[in-house]
Structures are given as C-alpha cells and as structure tokens.
Write a protein that holds these residues in place. Structure first.
Motif, PDB file in Angstrom:
ATOM      1  N   LYS B 222      73.928 -87.456  18.672  1.00 30.38           N
ATOM      2  CA  LYS B 222      74.959 -86.749  18.032  1.00 30.38           C
ATOM      3  C   LYS B 222      74.583 -85.207  17.731  1.00 30.38           C
ATOM      4  O   LYS B 222      75.267 -84.295  18.166  1.00 30.38           O
ATOM      5  N   LEU B 223      73.352 -85.258  17.136  1.00 29.01           N
ATOM      6  CA  LEU B 223      72.737 -84.156  16.766  1.00 29.01           C
ATOM      7  C   LEU B 223      72.399 -82.996  17.870  1.00 29.01           C
ATOM      8  O   LEU B 223      72.610 -81.784  17.579  1.00 29.01           O
ATOM      9  N   VAL B 224      71.830 -83.756  18.859  1.00 29.42           N
ATOM     10  CA  VAL B 224      71.208 -82.885  19.844  1.00 29.42           C
ATOM     11  C   VAL B 224      72.019 -82.655  21.027  1.00 29.42           C
ATOM     12  O   VAL B 224      71.798 -81.753  21.873  1.00 29.42           O
ATOM     13  N   CYS B 225      72.889 -83.749  21.508  1.00 30.60           N
ATOM     14  CA  CYS B 225      73.603 -83.912  22.871  1.00 30.60           C
ATOM     15  C   CYS B 225      74.998 -82.890  22.745  1.00 30.60           C
ATOM     16  O   CYS B 225      75.629 -82.893  21.762  1.00 30.60           O
ATOM     17  N   ASN B 226      75.424 -82.168  24.035  1.00 32.74           N
ATOM     18  CA  ASN B 226      76.659 -81.956  24.155  1.00 32.74           C
ATOM     19  C   ASN B 226      77.395 -83.043  24.470  1.00 32.74           C
ATOM     20  O   ASN B 226      78.755 -82.978  23.990  1.00 32.74           O
ATOM     21  N   ARG B 227      77.167 -83.786  25.356  1.00 30.84           N
ATOM     22  CA  ARG B 227      78.160 -85.004  25.850  1.00 30.84           C
ATOM     23  C   ARG B 227      77.400 -86.151  25.702  1.00 30.84           C
ATOM     24  O   ARG B 227      76.200 -86.257  25.734  1.00 30.84           O
ATOM     25  N   LEU B 228      78.070 -87.219  25.454  1.00 29.45           N
ATOM     26  CA  LEU B 228      77.283 -88.735  25.393  1.00 29.45           C
ATOM     27  C   LEU B 228      78.178 -89.586  26.363  1.00 29.45           C
ATOM     28  O   LEU B 228      79.393 -89.563  26.741  1.00 29.45           O
ATOM     29  N   ALA B 229      76.908 -90.346  27.093  1.00 26.70           N
ATOM     30  CA  ALA B 229      77.534 -91.545  27.690  1.00 26.70           C
ATOM     31  C   ALA B 229      77.205 -92.840  27.138  1.00 26.70           C
ATOM     32  O   ALA B 229      75.916 -92.876  26.879  1.00 26.70           O
ATOM     33  N   ILE B 230      78.057 -93.528  26.576  1.00 23.56           N
ATOM     34  CA  ILE B 230      77.592 -94.784  26.128  1.00 23.56           C
ATOM     35  C   ILE B 230      77.369 -95.859  27.116  1.00 23.56           C
ATOM     36  O   ILE B 230      78.379 -96.410  27.895  1.00 23.56           O
ATOM     37  N   MET B 231      76.178 -96.502  27.312  1.00 21.57           N
ATOM     38  CA  MET B 231      75.876 -97.508  28.133  1.00 21.57           C
ATOM     39  C   MET B 231      75.939 -99.140  27.706  1.00 21.57           C
ATOM     40  O   MET B 231      75.430 -99.043  26.566  1.00 21.57           O
ATOM     41  N   ASP B 241      82.495 -85.440  24.804  1.00 24.15           N
ATOM     42  CA  ASP B 241      82.030 -84.642  24.081  1.00 24.15           C
ATOM     43  C   ASP B 241      81.567 -85.481  23.128  1.00 24.15           C
ATOM     44  O   ASP B 241      82.016 -86.247  22.265  1.00 24.15           O
ATOM     45  N   ALA B 242      80.045 -84.866  22.685  1.00 20.10           N
ATOM     46  CA  ALA B 242      79.450 -85.708  21.520  1.00 20.10           C
ATOM     47  C   ALA B 242      80.423 -85.580  20.254  1.00 20.10           C
ATOM     48  O   ALA B 242      80.383 -86.790  19.601  1.00 20.10           O
ATOM     49  N   GLY B 243      80.722 -84.651  19.744  1.00 16.37           N
ATOM     50  CA  GLY B 243      81.358 -84.476  18.542  1.00 16.37           C
ATOM     51  C   GLY B 243      82.652 -85.227  18.492  1.00 16.37           C
ATOM     52  O   GLY B 243      82.929 -85.969  17.524  1.00 16.37           O
ATOM     53  N   GLU B 244      83.476 -85.330  19.539  1.00 18.70           N
ATOM     54  CA  GLU B 244      84.540 -85.903  19.700  1.00 18.70           C
ATOM     55  C   GLU B 244      84.269 -87.532  19.808  1.00 18.70           C
ATOM     56  O   GLU B 244      85.048 -88.269  18.973  1.00 18.70           O
ATOM     57  N   VAL B 245      83.357 -87.871  20.561  1.00 20.44           N
ATOM     58  CA  VAL B 245      83.040 -89.425  20.595  1.00 20.44           C
ATOM     59  C   VAL B 245      82.628 -89.998  19.208  1.00 20.44           C
ATOM     60  O   VAL B 245      82.950 -91.050  18.738  1.00 20.44           O
TER      61      VAL B 245
END
Lengths: 318, 409
Positions: B222-231, B241-245
C-alpha cells in the motif's frame, strides 16, 4: 503477581574462532505467572540466545554467568539429567519452522508418544489418547494422527507443534518467532490460538518476535533487547504510547503498517558483539547521542512504575 | 507489458507405477488465467499468500519460466514463445531482484565481480577498467560505500541490507526498464526495510523504472505501489488503485487480508473474524470462486462441490459429541470420495437408506450457502452420492476503476 521465572545478571558469552561474543549482558527480567512477555529486537540482539539459555541449550564452551531462577531452582546450575526432566515437561518451546523440528519419517502419533514417554511412564495407547486430545484442542482432526509431517499445511503443522508442546502441561511456553514463516491470515489464526491458551489455561508465555504488531496484539509486557542488553521494559500500552529508549522509538517508527504515511528506519546496523561499543551500545546509531553516551553505560532505571529504560536521557521522552 | 490469459501449470512428477494406475494428469495450477497491463513507470504490486502464484507470475512474465498458455507482450511485441537467443537482448531490459540476497549472490564471487557479471554476460564493456568503473559507479548509486573497499568483499562479509543493495546494483547495472522485485525486503529486519524501499523509489525516479513488486505484505504494498493486484490460488481476484483498494476493498479475500494484518497499537486490540482454514492446494483448486470454502459471504452459486462436503464432515469431527455420533452414521472424511460436484461413499447393501437420512440431516446443519447449494442425496448402485448444483459463471468484472472477480458484484 507470583514470579515464575527470573533472570538475575544473566550474561552469555559464545566462544568463536575470533574470540568471545558477548551475546547477553546482565539481563534482569522477571516473568509473572500467567503473563505474556514479548521479547523484541533486531537480528543478533540476543532474543534467541535468551530462549536457549532458559532451556539450557547452547554450543559447547559457552560461558553463562548469573542465574535463571525457575520455581526456586537455578537452571544454570543443573546437570543435563535434571535439566532433561524440566525441558519439555515444565518449559516447552515452539519454533519458527515446525517442519525442521519434526522427523519426516515419523508419524505424528510417534512424535507425541516419544515426547510423552520421555517424561511420563505411560503405555503407548494412553500416550496416543492424550495426543488425540491435544490435537483436537488445536483443531486438528484426530484422524490425522497417523499422517506424516509433510502431509500437513504450514499452519496445521504449527498447530501440531503447539499441541505437542502443551501435551505435558508445561507451566512456561517459549515461542521463538512462531508465525514468521506463515502467511498473514494463518499467522492471525495461530495468534488467536495462543491468546485462547492464555485465557483458558492461564499459560505463561514468552513470545520472541521481530514483529512489534504481534506484540501489540498479544502481549502484556514487552522487553526490548539491543546488542545483548535489556534497554527497555514495561507494559505494552506504556511502551507503545511512550517509548523511552531511542532504540525502541526507532523500532516502533520503522513498522510498516496500513496507516503508515512514510518510511522510517534506524541508521546503521547492530554492532559486532566481539567488541561492543563503549558506553551505551546504541550510541553510534542514536539520533540523540551526547558525549556522555560514549563513556558511561546507562543503567536500567524505572521512570514510571513498571516502566524501565536504559538511557541517560530517558526523562526527555516522558 | 501486457499479459493476457496467462496460465502456468506444473506437472507433478510421480513414480511410473502411479502413472500407469491412474490416468488423471496431475498439474499444479500455479497461475491460472491472469490478464494484466503493466503501465510505464508504475509500481504494480502483486499481493498474495504463499501458493497464490505471485512468484510464478513474476518469473513467467520475464520468461524465466515457460508459460503453458496465454500471451505476454513487451512494447507490443509478443515474447511468449521467443527462444533463448532472441530473449537475450530483452533480458537487459527486464531484471529481477530475489527475496534472499544470501542465496542469489554467489558466495565465491566478490561483490564487485557479482555486480559486474551481467556486463560480461551481455558483452557490454570493452575492457576490465571500464567494467570496474561502471561497477563502482552503480555501487555508489545504491549506497554500497566505501565502494572501493566493498568491491573485493564477499557476500558473507556484508549485512543483510548491504547484500540486498548488491543484488539491486546487479540488476541496475544493465539499465533495465522493468524490474520484478520478488519480496525484496521480506528477509530484512524491519529497522532497515525502509532504507531499501527508499533506494528502490529513488532509482525509479532517477531512471524512470517500472516495477512489478511481489509481496505478501499488504501494508508495504500500500505504501509503495501505485496499483495492486490481489492474487489467490492462481487468479487475480481484485485489481485497482492501491489507495482505493485499501480504502474500499471489494473482494472478500482482500478484506480478510487487510483485517489479518496486526496493528501496532495495543489500544486497538480486537477479536478478528478470520476466514477459516488455509489456502487449498493448487492441484485441485476449488470450483467456481477459489475462495468460496473460506469466504464469510459466500453465495449458493459460488462453487460448492464434493470436496466441500468432505471438509465439512472433517470439521464436524472436531466436536467430540458429533464425532461419536457421526463416525458410524455419516462416516469419516476418509470414507468418502470427492469427484467434481459429487461426493460418494460405497455402502454395504441394505444400509443406504440410513446413510441418506444421516447425510441429509448433517447437510441441513451446514452453513447456509452450502446447504442451499445441495442438489440431492441419492443412492446410485452401491454408493450414496451427495450432489451439488453447478456454480454460476464467474468472470472478472469492471466496477468503477476496479476489476473484481466475485459474484457479489
């Protein structure tokens, strides 16, 4: 609170090719019955040495000074035979990676039978019955008792480890990084189990971890080790709200959690314990260090009731 | 980079005799249909537990592993099946940093040589002096100083943080555009993680790097990424988007992950409502949504099947009262066999009706979505069969700026 375990001026020196490594230096720590104490610090600060010393297992030619008083007995004076009666039976240990602590060729039931029969003179059938009971209490179906270690998931294995540690009803459980090799959800499940044990059996627990988030969630008190020294000791709520030692402050600031706004770290790395720094061992990394910190060793002082720290300038942070 | 419906399956090696006896081909579904776009100069986090396939995904997009099917594009060029000689020049653009710098650095090679090794492999320098200079330059850049002194040290002489810096330097010396960082700080003490992460951020700024950041730690991601993919078990269950997720997690699994992270605040202790059990094995991933057996808000249509029935009676056996009663009537987990939507048990003739009745009773006490999903309990020849209704079709769905794979949406 009744004291269960007490270390008195405990120092441990390991002999290496380069000379003596001063792994622990003058540790005074009291652990009350039913209490959960978290021991924290970076790699190489003496956390695991403390656990090993309590259990009386170290490499040959290790020098141990001071006392470890458990139930009025000084454990450092015990011979191997007497120690063997205490280890596992009175004081049990769970490790980071259960797979490496089990024999891959032995069924789960045989592990249990071995442990139980080492201490209690009971027939194998009775040992197996106790094992089944211990497994069920850890939510491992008893039908799995004939399986081998590799047939279990990581979380299941750790639960079997806990069941095995508890089967002899020890009065003290030492958990050395019990969840480090587990995933977050499994970790939270195991922590919940440890918490339930505290509540239902009044288990005394020493939890060694580098994860301060776990300490905040599970422990009553926290002991911070740095370079073999106890630098801060207090209740979890006190220490997290008002850390008095700059090292503890650094550790707390460097936790990355969901509400972290930025990144913080502690400059440098822990010292070589062959020749620890003079004065306060933390002074080379301390942002508040003064000349006095290089010269005199700060004693562990009590700043507020039950909250101790070894810093010349502890008042500053009250 | 564009990844389309990527699958990576690993066959399980078995003794010959077992292969003869059973024709079922066993494969681990490590990555099982992943589609993703990696945007230029972003940090894309791939977050998941062990066994989620995140590491396999990271290695496959760099073509360090062979994909089973699907497509990988780099700058619009299909690299899915390029041979080693065609890949070689591309490898300079795509580098990887591993979790354990102790394992990824050759203990018999000095730090300087290890960092300069890629230059030799790719034949990028005229002479030794030039290589030496470039190594020192990159060592300064990653903070491995005094660089002249550290150049001739061996990995074992360095601290964990320094070793990871050396691994980063080795990846950086080729001036790549894309770096896959596989748990780059997981082995380091908390107190020095920030320093290594800061270094990675600086390098990104300075060189316009793109990172695929693989981690199990949602807080760091959450701190370093722009986007996240949760697997989860080879599938991406949520992407956004990391903040929104973090602010509004959509998938129940994302919510479970967020909730499980211990908060370093003793005043916020609370009992957590955790998903039960652990990640199932990827040889037989659950039908429908792979998270359904552990999901707190599962529906009737999420993919209930025979295996869920076996797991259910196994869980019931933990209760001594139920165990004593049902061991004889329903039987133990090992008496049953799961196959697709069905679970079945061979019976002695004449006892079928009793078993059907016991199973029907036990199923009526099952959690809501599972009991609703039951199709029928019946006698087929000498066996009693429990059959579930087929799951609803599950596809990744776009909700706002998010992609979520869940029937709730």
């Amino acid at each position: 609170m009744e004291t269960l375990l007490k270390t008195d001026g405990l120092s441990v020196h390991y002999l290496t090719r380069r000379g003596y490594v001063h792994a622990l230096d003058g540790i005074n720590l009291e652990i009350g019955k039913g209490e959960t104490v978290g021991i924290v610090g970076e790699t190489g600060c003496g956390k695991s040495t403390l656990a090993k010393t309590i259990l009386g297992v170290h490499p040959p030619k290790t020098r141990v000074e001071g006392k470890v008083i458990f139930h009025k007995t000084d454990l450092t004076k015990l011979d191997e035979d007497s120690f063997r009666r205490i280890r596992g039976k009175e004081i049990a240990l769970i490790f980071q990676d259960p797979m490496t602590r089990m024999n891959p060729l032995m069924r789960i039931q045989d592990h249990f039978v071995e442990v139980i029969q080492a201490h209690d003179n009971v027939p194998a059938a009775e040992a197996r019955r106790r094992a089944e009971e211990a497994l069920t209490s850890m939510r491992v179906p008893e039908s799995r008792i004939r399986h081998y270690p590799h047939e279990f998931s990581g979380g299941m294995r750790q639960r079997i480890m806990i069941a095995m540690a508890l089967v002899l009803h020890p009065s003290l459980l030492i958990a050395d990084e019990p969840t480090t090799s587990l995933d977050v959800i499994t970790e939270a499940q195991i922590l919940q189990i440890l918490e339930d044990l505290k509540e239902s059996y009044g288990m005394t627990l020493i939890l060694i971890t580098h994860n301060l988030g776990i300490v905040a969630n599970v422990c009553d008190r926290i002991a911070v080790l740095y370079a073999g020294k106890l630098v801060e000791l207090g209740t979890v709520s006190e220490v997290f709200a008002r850390p008095l030692h700059p090292y503890t402050q650094g550790l707390l600031a460097s936790i990355i959690h969901l509400d972290s706004k930025g990144l913080h770290s502690i400059e440098g790395s822990p010292p070589d314990l062959l020749v620890p720094p003079a004065g306060c061992r933390f002074h080379p990394r301390c942002p508040f260090a003064q000349p006095v910190c290089q010269e005199s060793i700060p004693p562990l002082r009590e700043f507020t009731p039950g909250h101790l720290a070894a810093c010349h300038f502890g008042e500053k942070f009250l | 980079m564009k990844i389309e419906n990527l699958k990576v399956h690993f066959p399980i090696k078995r003794p010959l005799i077992q292969n003869i006896l059973s024709h079922e081909k066993l494969v681990v579904h490590a990555v099982d249909g992943v589609s993703l776009t990696v945007r230029p100069r972003e940090i894309l986090g791939i977050v998941g537990e062990s066994g989620s396939g995140k590491t396999t995904l990271g290695r496959t997009v760099l073509r360090l592993l062979e994909p089973t099917s699907g497509r990988i594009e780099l700058h619009g060029r299909d690299i899915t099946h390029l041979g080693e000689s065609e890949l070689r020049p591309l490898r300079r653009q795509m580098q990887i940093i591993f979790q354990d710098p102790h394992a990824s650095l050759n203990p018999a090679m000095t730090i300087g040589r290890a960092i300069g090794h890629p230059l030799e492999i790719h034949d990028l320098v005229e002479n030794k002096e030039e290589a030496h200079d470039r190594v020192l330059q990159v060592m300064r850049e990653v903070g491995l100083t005094p660089e002249e002194q550290l150049y001739s040290k061996y990995p074992e002489d360095l601290s964990g943080g320094q070793r990871q810096r050396a691994a980063i330097a080795r990846a950086m010396i080729l001036r790549p555009e894309l770096i896959v960082a596989d748990e780059p700080v997981a082995m380091l003490d908390m107190s020095i993680r920030a320093k290594v992460l800061e270094l990675m951020m600086q390098l990104k700024q300075r060189h316009g790097l793109t990172y695929i950041f693989i981690t199990h730690d949602l807080a760091t991601a959450k701190l370093v990424c722009n986007r996240l993919a949760i697997m989860y078990l080879g599938r991406i269950v949520e992407l956004g988007d990391a903040g929104e997720v973090y602010a509004d997690p959509k998938h129940p699994y994302t919510r479970a992950l967020l909730q499980a992270i211990p908060e370093p605040d003793p005043s916020k202790r609370k009992k957590k409502d955790l998903p039960q059990g652990e990640v199932p094995d990827a040889v037989h991933p659950p039908a429908g949504c792979r998270f359904h057996p552990r999901c707190p808000v599962a529906l009737r249509t999420c993919g209930w099947e025979g295996q869920d029935f076996l797991d259910y009676i196994d869980r019931r056996s933990l209760d001594p009262v139920l165990e004593a009663r049902e061991r004889l009537s329903v039987g133990r987990e090992e008496d049953w066999k799961a196959e697709g939507l069905q679970a079945s048990r061979k019976m002695v003739k004449g006892n079928e009706a009793g078993l059907v009745e016991s199973v029907t009773h036990v199923m009526s006490e099952a959690p809501m979505p599972m009991s609703q999903a039951l199709s029928k309990v019946s006698v087929v020849g000498e066996t009693v069969q429990v059959e579930f209704q087929p799951p609803a079709d599950l596809q990744p769905k776009k909700i706002d700026d998010r992609v979520v794979e869940c029937l709730l949406y």
